[in-house]
Motif scaffolding. Structure first.
Motif, PDB file in Angstrom:
ATOM      1  N   PHE A  42       1.091  -1.238   0.000  1.00 55.68           N
ATOM      2  CA  PHE A  42      -0.036  -0.040  -0.021  1.00 55.68           C
ATOM      3  C   PHE A  42       0.770   1.180   0.098  1.00 55.68           C
ATOM      4  O   PHE A  42       0.705   2.009  -0.781  1.00 55.68           O
ATOM      5  N   ALA A  43       1.969   1.387   1.012  1.00 54.52           N
ATOM      6  CA  ALA A  43       2.736   2.439   0.793  1.00 54.52           C
ATOM      7  C   ALA A  43       3.554   2.649  -0.595  1.00 54.52           C
ATOM      8  O   ALA A  43       3.708   3.718  -0.937  1.00 54.52           O
ATOM      9  N   LEU A  44       3.993   1.656  -1.096  1.00 55.74           N
ATOM     10  CA  LEU A  44       4.551   1.510  -2.346  1.00 55.74           C
ATOM     11  C   LEU A  44       3.796   2.426  -3.317  1.00 55.74           C
ATOM     12  O   LEU A  44       4.243   3.166  -4.069  1.00 55.74           O
ATOM     13  N   ILE A  45       2.673   1.858  -3.511  1.00 59.22           N
ATOM     14  CA  ILE A  45       1.578   2.106  -4.281  1.00 59.22           C
ATOM     15  C   ILE A  45       1.326   3.754  -3.993  1.00 59.22           C
ATOM     16  O   ILE A  45       1.359   4.593  -5.240  1.00 59.22           O
ATOM     17  N   MET A  46       1.124   4.019  -2.929  1.00 64.27           N
ATOM     18  CA  MET A  46       0.698   5.458  -2.556  1.00 64.27           C
ATOM     19  C   MET A  46       1.979   6.247  -3.102  1.00 64.27           C
ATOM     20  O   MET A  46       1.765   7.495  -3.389  1.00 64.27           O
ATOM     21  N   ALA A  47       3.254   6.027  -2.700  1.00 63.26           N
ATOM     22  CA  ALA A  47       4.352   6.542  -2.937  1.00 63.26           C
ATOM     23  C   ALA A  47       4.736   6.904  -4.535  1.00 63.26           C
ATOM     24  O   ALA A  47       5.613   7.561  -5.029  1.00 63.26           O
ATOM     25  N   SER A  48       4.079   6.011  -5.350  1.00 57.68           N
ATOM     26  CA  SER A  48       4.425   5.836  -6.877  1.00 57.68           C
ATOM     27  C   SER A  48       3.728   7.250  -7.655  1.00 57.68           C
ATOM     28  O   SER A  48       2.857   7.367  -6.989  1.00 57.68           O
ATOM     29  N   GLU A  49       4.285   7.570  -8.633  1.00 56.89           N
ATOM     30  CA  GLU A  49       4.006   8.774  -9.279  1.00 56.89           C
ATOM     31  C   GLU A  49       2.648   8.391  -9.855  1.00 56.89           C
ATOM     32  O   GLU A  49       1.709   9.365 -10.133  1.00 56.89           O
ATOM     33  N   GLN A  50       2.320   7.227 -10.484  1.00 58.76           N
ATOM     34  CA  GLN A  50       1.378   6.988 -11.024  1.00 58.76           C
ATOM     35  C   GLN A  50       0.146   6.593 -10.139  1.00 58.76           C
ATOM     36  O   GLN A  50      -0.968   6.456 -10.750  1.00 58.76           O
ATOM     37  N   GLY A  51       0.605   6.273  -9.044  1.00 60.96           N
ATOM     38  CA  GLY A  51      -0.634   5.849  -8.126  1.00 60.96           C
ATOM     39  C   GLY A  51      -0.905   4.313  -8.229  1.00 60.96           C
ATOM     40  O   GLY A  51      -1.931   3.750  -7.993  1.00 60.96           O
ATOM     41  N   ALA A  52      -0.031   3.559  -9.019  1.00 61.09           N
ATOM     42  CA  ALA A  52      -0.217   2.147  -9.419  1.00 61.09           C
ATOM     43  C   ALA A  52       0.931   1.427  -9.808  1.00 61.09           C
ATOM     44  O   ALA A  52       2.069   2.010 -10.142  1.00 61.09           O
ATOM     45  N   HIS A  53       0.963   0.065  -9.708  1.00 64.66           N
ATOM     46  CA  HIS A  53       1.965  -0.973  -9.888  1.00 64.66           C
ATOM     47  C   HIS A  53       1.405  -2.231 -10.286  1.00 64.66           C
ATOM     48  O   HIS A  53       0.404  -2.606  -9.771  1.00 64.66           O
ATOM     49  N   THR A  54       2.031  -3.023 -11.167  1.00 70.15           N
ATOM     50  CA  THR A  54       1.957  -4.258 -11.480  1.00 70.15           C
ATOM     51  C   THR A  54       2.348  -5.095 -10.450  1.00 70.15           C
ATOM     52  O   THR A  54       3.438  -4.713  -9.642  1.00 70.15           O
ATOM     53  N   ALA A  55       2.051  -6.515 -10.201  1.00 72.06           N
ATOM     54  CA  ALA A  55       2.656  -7.508  -9.235  1.00 72.06           C
ATOM     55  C   ALA A  55       3.847  -7.470  -9.529  1.00 72.06           C
ATOM     56  O   ALA A  55       4.767  -7.477  -8.476  1.00 72.06           O
ATOM     57  N   ALA A  56       4.328  -7.616 -10.652  1.00 68.60           N
ATOM     58  CA  ALA A  56       5.958  -7.987 -11.079  1.00 68.60           C
ATOM     59  C   ALA A  56       6.791  -6.623 -10.339  1.00 68.60           C
ATOM     60  O   ALA A  56       7.794  -6.699  -9.843  1.00 68.60           O
ATOM     61  N   GLU A  57       6.130  -5.513 -10.825  1.00 68.56           N
ATOM     62  CA  GLU A  57       6.738  -4.164 -10.293  1.00 68.56           C
ATOM     63  C   GLU A  57       6.854  -4.185  -8.572  1.00 68.56           C
ATOM     64  O   GLU A  57       7.739  -3.837  -8.225  1.00 68.56           O
ATOM     65  N   ILE A  58       5.787  -4.497  -8.109  1.00 70.81           N
ATOM     66  CA  ILE A  58       5.787  -4.459  -6.594  1.00 70.81           C
ATOM     67  C   ILE A  58       6.731  -5.611  -6.073  1.00 70.81           C
ATOM     68  O   ILE A  58       7.455  -5.280  -5.269  1.00 70.81           O
ATOM     69  N   ALA A  59       6.854  -6.683  -6.407  1.00 74.46           N
ATOM     70  CA  ALA A  59       7.698  -7.763  -6.305  1.00 74.46           C
ATOM     71  C   ALA A  59       9.246  -7.187  -6.171  1.00 74.46           C
ATOM     72  O   ALA A  59      10.107  -7.452  -5.477  1.00 74.46           O
ATOM     73  N   LYS A  60       9.288  -6.726  -7.335  1.00 77.67           N
ATOM     74  CA  LYS A  60      10.962  -6.060  -7.681  1.00 77.67           C
ATOM     75  C   LYS A  60      11.302  -5.102  -6.676  1.00 77.67           C
ATOM     76  O   LYS A  60      12.285  -5.140  -5.972  1.00 77.67           O
ATOM     77  N   ARG A  61      10.381  -4.061  -6.680  1.00 73.92           N
ATOM     78  CA  ARG A  61      10.798  -2.770  -5.888  1.00 73.92           C
ATOM     79  C   ARG A  61      10.614  -3.247  -4.366  1.00 73.92           C
ATOM     80  O   ARG A  61      11.388  -2.646  -3.582  1.00 73.92           O
TER      81      ARG A  61
END
Length: 165
Positions: A42-61
């Motif tokens: 949740f915090a990662l998505i909130m902090a992203s410029e787009q307000g969104a991530h794919t599952a793969a991006e979340i896992a990597k970040r």
């Protein structure tokens, strides 16, 4: 514009500072009762410029397993803190926060508060008004009733203050 006159939007993000923020925000959400992985996602998505991530991006970040991502986004979508979406023409799900998610979350909590209020009032009656437990439940009911009454006013005031921005 000179190199020193870079605007805030053009300044590169300090990814280390962002990572520290994500972990700090997640810790606070965890202390508030959210599962740890869900809080980090949740915090990662909130902090992203787009307000969104794919599952793969979340896992990597976040350097977590796909299974951990799956469990976290399941919790977040079930609680409606994030929305599962798909970009046109894409085959991967994107997990995003809505622009009004705090409002939506509080609106749902307000409905849930009705159930807690009814239970507190039932508990106060069952425990008896002259017992310590009955008094605690009565005070709980009074507090929840106050919050239930005031929350719509707070939301309306917030919307009014936000509108000119």
């Amino acid at each position: 514009m000179s190199a020193q006159e870079v605007t805030e939007a053009e300044r590169p993000r300090d990814e280390e500072a962002v990572a520290r923020f994500v972990e700090r925000f997640a810790l606070l959400m965890t202390e508030g009762g959210m599962p740890r992985m869900a809080a980090r996602v949740f915090a990662l998505i909130m902090a992203s410029e787009q307000g969104a991530h794919t599952a793969a991006e979340i896992a990597k970040r976040l350097e977590i397993s796909p299974a951990a991502v799956s469990g976290a986004v399941r919790f977040l979508t079930e609680t409606r803190l994030v929305i599962r979406d798909r970009e046109p023409g894409q085959r991967r799900d994107v997990f995003r926060v809505g622009d009004e998610f705090w409002y939506d979350t509080l609106s749902r909590k307000n409905r849930a508060m009705d159930d807690l209020l009814a239970a507190a009032n039932e508990g106060a009656a069952a425990l008896g008004p002259d017992t310590p437990a009955g008094r605690r439940m009565a005070v709980t009911g009074d507090f929840l009733s106050y919050l239930r009454e005031q929350l719509p006013n707070l939301i309306t005031r917030w919307q009014a203050e936000r509108a000119p921005r």
